[in-house]
Design a protein around this motif. Structure first.
Motif, PDB file in Angstrom:
ATOM      1  N   GLN A   1       0.631   5.379   1.152  1.00 39.16           N
ATOM      2  CA  GLN A   1      -0.169   6.338   1.895  1.00 39.16           C
ATOM      3  C   GLN A   1       0.432   7.727   1.769  1.00 39.16           C
ATOM      4  OE1 GLN A   1      -0.287   5.695   6.146  1.00 39.16           O
ATOM      5  NE2 GLN A   1      -2.231   6.768   6.370  1.00 39.16           N
TER       6      GLN A   1
ATOM      7  N   LEU B   1       4.382   7.127   2.309  1.00 43.40           N
ATOM      8  CA  LEU B   1       4.667   6.006   3.206  1.00 43.40           C
ATOM      9  C   LEU B   1       4.270   4.718   2.488  1.00 43.40           C
ATOM     10  CD1 LEU B   1       5.465   5.063   6.102  1.00 43.40           C
ATOM     11  CD2 LEU B   1       3.044   5.249   6.694  1.00 43.40           C
TER      12      LEU B   1
ATOM     13  N   LEU C   1       3.748   0.735   2.665  1.00 43.91           N
ATOM     14  CA  LEU C   1       3.417  -0.268   3.678  1.00 43.91           C
ATOM     15  C   LEU C   1       3.206  -1.624   3.031  1.00 43.91           C
ATOM     16  CD1 LEU C   1       0.748   1.984   5.353  1.00 43.91           C
ATOM     17  CD2 LEU C   1       2.779   1.193   6.557  1.00 43.91           C
TER      18      LEU C   1
ATOM     19  N   ARG D   1       9.150   5.340   4.969  1.00 49.84           N
ATOM     20  CA  ARG D   1       8.782   6.707   4.592  1.00 49.84           C
ATOM     21  C   ARG D   1       9.766   7.216   3.567  1.00 49.84           C
ATOM     22  NH1 ARG D   1       5.043   9.786   6.507  1.00 49.84           N
ATOM     23  NH2 ARG D   1       4.764   8.446   8.328  1.00 49.84           N
TER      24      ARG D   1
ATOM     25  N   PHE E   1      -0.006  -4.947   9.212  1.00 49.95           N
ATOM     26  CA  PHE E   1       0.908  -4.106   8.448  1.00 49.95           C
ATOM     27  C   PHE E   1       2.312  -4.139   9.027  1.00 49.95           C
ATOM     28  CE2 PHE E   1      -1.676  -1.653   5.483  1.00 49.95           C
ATOM     29  CZ  PHE E   1      -2.957  -1.925   5.938  1.00 49.95           C
ATOM     30  N   GLY E   2       3.281  -3.921   8.154  1.00 56.34           N
ATOM     31  CA  GLY E   2       4.623  -3.627   8.602  1.00 56.34           C
ATOM     32  C   GLY E   2       4.684  -2.187   9.081  1.00 56.34           C
ATOM     33  N   GLY E   3       5.852  -1.799   9.608  1.00 55.19           N
ATOM     34  CA  GLY E   3       5.993  -0.461  10.152  1.00 55.19           C
ATOM     35  C   GLY E   3       6.088   0.641   9.115  1.00 55.19           C
TER      36      GLY E   3
ATOM     37  N   TYR F   1       0.841  -1.185   0.000  1.00 57.43           N
ATOM     38  CA  TYR F   1       0.000   0.000   0.000  1.00 57.43           C
ATOM     39  C   TYR F   1       0.881   1.241   0.000  1.00 57.43           C
ATOM     40  CZ  TYR F   1      -4.113  -2.781   1.385  1.00 57.43           C
ATOM     41  OH  TYR F   1      -5.160  -3.687   1.425  1.00 57.43           O
TER      42      TYR F   1
ATOM     43  N   PRO G   1      -4.335   4.568   3.407  1.00 60.72           N
ATOM     44  CA  PRO G   1      -3.514   3.804   2.458  1.00 60.72           C
ATOM     45  C   PRO G   1      -4.320   3.388   1.229  1.00 60.72           C
ATOM     46  CG  PRO G   1      -3.303   2.952   4.697  1.00 60.72           C
ATOM     47  CD  PRO G   1      -4.452   3.902   4.701  1.00 60.72           C
TER      48      PRO G   1
END
Lengths: 113, 110
Positions: B37, B86, B88, B105, B100-102, B35, B43
């Motif tokens: 965002q 971002l 993801l 960015r 989700f992963g962290g 995803y 997202p």
């Protein structure tokens, strides 16, 4: 984000206050979910629902309650807000027949002082 | 504990550069989603990969799913400022929980 609406967009609460975040879909999808996103982090699942009248806990359910009385609406409640619940909250629906794509709403930014 | 580890956490590059971001897990997963965002928005799904070794392309973005289905990568060629956001990765757990992963960015400077 035309298919998923969230209200309010912004909210400031004092510690101990309660409130309900609202999510509505204009489609007919069974699955809805609530996530929170803290600064610099990914999304974490709070609660989800696979259909009207059913809800289940996600990764971080403590301090939250949910209700899905009508298929189109999924409500997220904070009974006694805490500063740790300051976050951006996203509602999502899961589209059918598309590898389980999640379609997210625009988010609600909540600050608890 | 996050089931998905993303790296790097932050990436700042100049317009025109190439970059790769990674998503790793210690467990095998049946499929993986990426995803993107943008600030102030939710997202948006970019791609779903489901087969080990699969490669999918979306304009200048190339997504790869590892042969063992434990990792995935996203490569961006000739990054543009519009790629800023971002990124993801996410996977479905127990059928009904998307985790989700962290996130990575990315900032692309003109």
């Amino acid at each position: 984000n035309a298919g998923v609406t969230q209200t309010p967009k912004f909210q400031v609460l004092k510690t101990g206050q309660s409130m309900t975040l609202q999510c509505a879909q204009d489609m007919n999808h069974e699955y809805m979910s609530w996530y929170r996103q803290d600064p610099g982090m990914g999304l974490r699942l709070i609660h989800y629902s696979v259909g009207e009248g059913t809800t289940a806990k996600g990764e971080v359910p403590d301090g939250y309650n949910v209700s899905r009385l009508k298929k189109q609406n999924f409500l997220l409640g904070l009974e006694s807000a805490a500063p740790s619940q300051t976050s951006v909250y996203f509602c999502a629906i899961r589209l059918t027949g598309t590898n389980y794509e999640q379609y997210f709403g625009p988010g609600t930014r909540l600050t608890v002082t | 504990t996050q089931l998905l580890e993303q790296s790097p956490q932050f990436l700042s590059i100049q317009e025109g550069e190439n970059l790769t971001v990674y998503c790793n897990s210690s467990s095998v997963f049946s499929s993986l989603q990426w995803y993107r965002q943008e600030p102030g928005e939710g997202p948006v799904l970019l791609v779903t990969v489901v087969t080990g070794g699969e490669v999918k392309k979306l304009k200048r973005l190339t997504f790869q799913f590892g042969d063992a289905r434990k990792d995935s990568s996203l490569h961006i060629t000739a990054a543009q400022p519009g790629d800023t956001g971002l990124y993801l990765c996410a996977r479905w757990v127990a059928g009904n929980m998307l985790t989700f992963g962290g996130g990575t960015r990315l900032m692309v400077k003109p």
